[in-house]
Design a protein around this motif. Structure first.
Motif, PDB file in Angstrom:
ATOM      1  N   SER A  82      36.663  80.541  62.114  1.00 18.85           N
ATOM      2  CA  SER A  82      37.223  79.187  62.144  1.00 18.85           C
ATOM      3  C   SER A  82      36.275  78.180  61.486  1.00 18.85           C
ATOM      4  CB  SER A  82      37.642  78.825  63.572  1.00 18.85           C
ATOM      5  OG  SER A  82      36.844  77.839  64.107  1.00 18.85           O
ATOM      6  N   ASP A  83      34.964  78.402  61.602  1.00 20.77           N
ATOM      7  CA  ASP A  83      34.019  77.484  60.935  1.00 20.77           C
ATOM      8  C   ASP A  83      34.172  77.526  59.409  1.00 20.77           C
ATOM      9  OD1 ASP A  83      33.094  76.733  63.369  1.00 20.77           O
ATOM     10  OD2 ASP A  83      31.069  77.541  63.134  1.00 20.77           O
ATOM     11  N   LEU A  84      34.440  78.725  58.857  1.00 18.99           N
ATOM     12  CA  LEU A  84      34.604  78.823  57.401  1.00 18.99           C
ATOM     13  C   LEU A  84      35.902  78.137  56.966  1.00 18.99           C
ATOM     14  CD1 LEU A  84      33.382  79.935  54.746  1.00 18.99           C
ATOM     15  CD2 LEU A  84      34.804  81.963  55.062  1.00 18.99           C
ATOM     16  N   ARG A  85      36.952  78.283  57.776  1.00 19.52           N
ATOM     17  CA  ARG A  85      38.206  77.587  57.455  1.00 19.52           C
ATOM     18  C   ARG A  85      37.968  76.071  57.450  1.00 19.52           C
ATOM     19  NH1 ARG A  85      42.292  80.277  54.989  1.00 19.52           N
ATOM     20  NH2 ARG A  85      43.329  78.284  55.316  1.00 19.52           N
ATOM     21  N   ASP A  86      37.195  75.578  58.425  1.00 18.33           N
ATOM     22  CA  ASP A  86      36.886  74.141  58.455  1.00 18.33           C
ATOM     23  C   ASP A  86      36.089  73.730  57.222  1.00 18.33           C
ATOM     24  OD1 ASP A  86      38.160  73.892  60.856  1.00 18.33           O
ATOM     25  OD2 ASP A  86      36.329  73.910  62.070  1.00 18.33           O
ATOM     26  N   LEU A  87      35.173  74.590  56.802  1.00 14.53           N
ATOM     27  CA  LEU A  87      34.309  74.272  55.659  1.00 14.53           C
ATOM     28  C   LEU A  87      35.101  74.222  54.350  1.00 14.53           C
ATOM     29  CD1 LEU A  87      31.244  73.866  54.854  1.00 14.53           C
ATOM     30  CD2 LEU A  87      31.219  76.307  54.326  1.00 14.53           C
ATOM     31  N   ILE A  88      36.108  75.083  54.186  1.00 18.64           N
ATOM     32  CA  ILE A  88      36.836  75.088  52.912  1.00 18.64           C
ATOM     33  C   ILE A  88      37.902  73.997  52.855  1.00 18.64           C
ATOM     34  CG2 ILE A  88      36.383  77.547  52.498  1.00 18.64           C
ATOM     35  CD1 ILE A  88      39.369  78.097  52.926  1.00 18.64           C
ATOM     36  N   GLY A  89      38.495  73.628  53.981  1.00 18.45           N
ATOM     37  CA  GLY A  89      39.490  72.543  53.995  1.00 18.45           C
ATOM     38  C   GLY A  89      40.904  73.027  53.720  1.00 18.45           C
ATOM     39  N   GLU A  90      41.827  72.089  53.717  1.00 11.94           N
ATOM     40  CA  GLU A  90      43.266  72.356  53.530  1.00 11.94           C
ATOM     41  C   GLU A  90      43.549  73.117  52.230  1.00 11.94           C
ATOM     42  OE1 GLU A  90      46.453  70.709  54.850  1.00 11.94           O
ATOM     43  OE2 GLU A  90      45.292  70.786  56.704  1.00 11.94           O
ATOM     44  N   THR A  91      44.648  73.845  52.224  1.00 10.67           N
ATOM     45  CA  THR A  91      45.051  74.629  51.052  1.00 10.67           C
ATOM     46  C   THR A  91      45.160  73.764  49.795  1.00 10.67           C
ATOM     47  OG1 THR A  91      46.321  76.053  52.534  1.00 10.67           O
ATOM     48  CG2 THR A  91      46.802  76.228  50.174  1.00 10.67           C
ATOM     49  N   ASP A  92      45.834  72.614  49.927  1.00  9.81           N
ATOM     50  CA  ASP A  92      46.010  71.705  48.788  1.00  9.81           C
ATOM     51  C   ASP A  92      44.799  70.768  48.696  1.00  9.81           C
ATOM     52  OD1 ASP A  92      46.721  69.771  46.958  1.00  9.81           O
ATOM     53  OD2 ASP A  92      48.774  69.551  47.722  1.00  9.81           O
ATOM     54  N   PRO A  93      43.974  70.924  47.655  1.00  7.36           N
ATOM     55  CA  PRO A  93      42.740  70.128  47.566  1.00  7.36           C
ATOM     56  C   PRO A  93      42.982  68.621  47.642  1.00  7.36           C
ATOM     57  CG  PRO A  93      42.709  71.885  45.945  1.00  7.36           C
ATOM     58  CD  PRO A  93      44.088  71.883  46.544  1.00  7.36           C
ATOM     59  N   SER A  94      44.154  68.168  47.194  1.00  4.30           N
ATOM     60  CA  SER A  94      44.405  66.725  47.229  1.00  4.30           C
ATOM     61  C   SER A  94      44.627  66.230  48.665  1.00  4.30           C
ATOM     62  CB  SER A  94      45.605  66.359  46.352  1.00  4.30           C
ATOM     63  OG  SER A  94      46.783  66.913  46.891  1.00  4.30           O
ATOM     64  N   LEU A  95      44.877  67.160  49.591  1.00  3.55           N
ATOM     65  CA  LEU A  95      45.050  66.793  50.999  1.00  3.55           C
ATOM     66  C   LEU A  95      43.824  67.139  51.843  1.00  3.55           C
ATOM     67  CD1 LEU A  95      48.697  68.169  51.557  1.00  3.55           C
ATOM     68  CD2 LEU A  95      48.019  65.823  50.942  1.00  3.55           C
ATOM     69  N   ALA A  96      42.876  67.864  51.237  1.00  4.97           N
ATOM     70  CA  ALA A  96      41.711  68.327  52.000  1.00  4.97           C
ATOM     71  C   ALA A  96      40.730  67.179  52.242  1.00  4.97           C
ATOM     72  CB  ALA A  96      41.031  69.463  51.242  1.00  4.97           C
ATOM     73  N   ARG A  97      40.128  67.173  53.430  1.00  8.28           N
ATOM     74  CA  ARG A  97      39.192  66.117  53.815  1.00  8.28           C
ATOM     75  C   ARG A  97      37.951  66.118  52.937  1.00  8.28           C
ATOM     76  NH1 ARG A  97      36.462  66.933  57.814  1.00  8.28           N
ATOM     77  NH2 ARG A  97      37.337  68.915  58.529  1.00  8.28           N
ATOM     78  N   ARG A  98      37.386  64.935  52.739  1.00 10.53           N
ATOM     79  CA  ARG A  98      36.066  64.809  52.098  1.00 10.53           C
ATOM     80  C   ARG A  98      35.056  65.593  52.922  1.00 10.53           C
ATOM     81  NH1 ARG A  98      36.253  62.682  46.893  1.00 10.53           N
ATOM     82  NH2 ARG A  98      38.489  62.848  46.985  1.00 10.53           N
ATOM     83  N   GLY A  99      34.091  66.177  52.247  1.00  7.88           N
ATOM     84  CA  GLY A  99      33.099  66.979  52.968  1.00  7.88           C
ATOM     85  C   GLY A  99      33.458  68.453  52.987  1.00  7.88           C
ATOM     86  N   THR A 100      34.747  68.760  52.743  1.00  8.19           N
ATOM     87  CA  THR A 100      35.134  70.172  52.639  1.00  8.19           C
ATOM     88  C   THR A 100      34.988  70.621  51.178  1.00  8.19           C
ATOM     89  OG1 THR A 100      37.488  69.732  52.199  1.00  8.19           O
ATOM     90  CG2 THR A 100      36.816  69.879  54.515  1.00  8.19           C
ATOM     91  N   ILE A 101      34.912  71.942  50.986  1.00  5.22           N
ATOM     92  CA  ILE A 101      34.738  72.477  49.631  1.00  5.22           C
ATOM     93  C   ILE A 101      35.924  72.093  48.749  1.00  5.22           C
ATOM     94  CG2 ILE A 101      34.681  74.643  48.302  1.00  5.22           C
ATOM     95  CD1 ILE A 101      32.938  75.824  50.583  1.00  5.22           C
ATOM     96  N   ARG A 102      37.131  72.316  49.233  1.00  2.75           N
ATOM     97  CA  ARG A 102      38.310  71.974  48.425  1.00  2.75           C
ATOM     98  C   ARG A 102      38.466  70.466  48.266  1.00  2.75           C
ATOM     99  NH1 ARG A 102      42.203  76.326  51.507  1.00  2.75           N
ATOM    100  NH2 ARG A 102      41.964  78.118  50.113  1.00  2.75           N
ATOM    101  N   GLY A 103      38.155  69.716  49.302  1.00  2.55           N
ATOM    102  CA  GLY A 103      38.279  68.255  49.248  1.00  2.55           C
ATOM    103  C   GLY A 103      37.313  67.630  48.262  1.00  2.55           C
ATOM    104  N   ASP A 104      36.106  68.155  48.202  1.00  5.74           N
ATOM    105  CA  ASP A 104      35.081  67.567  47.336  1.00  5.74           C
ATOM    106  C   ASP A 104      35.165  68.081  45.899  1.00  5.74           C
ATOM    107  OD1 ASP A 104      34.127  66.206  49.492  1.00  5.74           O
ATOM    108  OD2 ASP A 104      32.331  67.431  49.759  1.00  5.74           O
TER     109      ASP A 104
END
Ligand SMILES: Nc1ncnc2c1ncn2[C@@H]1O[C@H](COP(=O)(O)OP(=O)(O)OP(=O)(O)O)[C@@H](O)[C@H]1O
Ligand SMILES: [Mg+2]
Length: 145
Positions: A82-104
């Motif tokens: 679950s920590d890795l899922r939190d680190l990568i962020g939402e599937t769609d990068p445009s919806l992923a939080r800042r600080g996540t791999i996909r978000g940033d």
């Protein structure tokens, strides 16, 4: 301790973001247990994403995942899945939080840089696709973890 699988997808390798992804993973407290660069064949890509078989994006996803080399990373951490899922962020990068791999680091809904196992059952199924040896064997003589 929990083991999980991360993959830097072909877009991440093409964009030279392998190091950046590894830096974030290690910075978040994960231990790298195994690391491989390879190009998936169709069978492996279909196996990795078998839960999506029949969905409208499945064929494009398999094409994308086999379009170039990937980096498979075997990871260990308490609550790692679950920590890795939190680190990568939402599937769609445009919806992923800042600080996540996909978000940033951005991308598209398909070309979203990384994959992560989403449950213990999936981790158990996905890890042997890339790391077929059992736990502990990677620590044998001649191999650095
Ligand atoms: N609507 C879509 N359009 C295009 N590609 C998609 C779509 N939904 C999912 N994908 C692709 O299929 C992958 C698997 O989808 P899934 O729903 O499992 O998302 P995820 O769990 O966040 O991603 P992954 O399994 O790669 O970690 C996505 O990461 C993305 O590459
Ligand atoms: Mg998924």
């Amino acid at each position: 301790m929990e083991r999980t699988l991360c993959i830097v997808k072909p877009d991440g390798v093409r964009r030279k973001l392998v190091g950046e992804v590894l830096r974030r993973i290690e910075g978040a407290g994960f231990r790298i247990e195994g690391l491989r660069m390879l190009r998936l064949n169709r069978e492996q890509a279909e196996l990795l994403y078998d839960i999506h078989l029949g969905k409208p994006f499945f064929e494009d996803l398999v094409k994308f995942m086999t379009s170039g080399p990937i980096v498979a990373i075997l990871l260990e951490k308490e609550n790692g899945i679950s920590d890795l899922r939190d680190l990568i962020g939402e599937t769609d990068p445009s919806l992923a939080r800042r600080g996540t791999i996909r978000g940033d680091l951005g991308g598209t809904k398909q070309e979203n840089l990384v994959h992560a196992s989403d449950s213990p059952l999936r981790a158990e199924k996905e890890i042997p696709i890339f790391f077929p040896k059992t736990e502990g064997e990677y620590k044998s003589a001649g191999e650095v973890r």
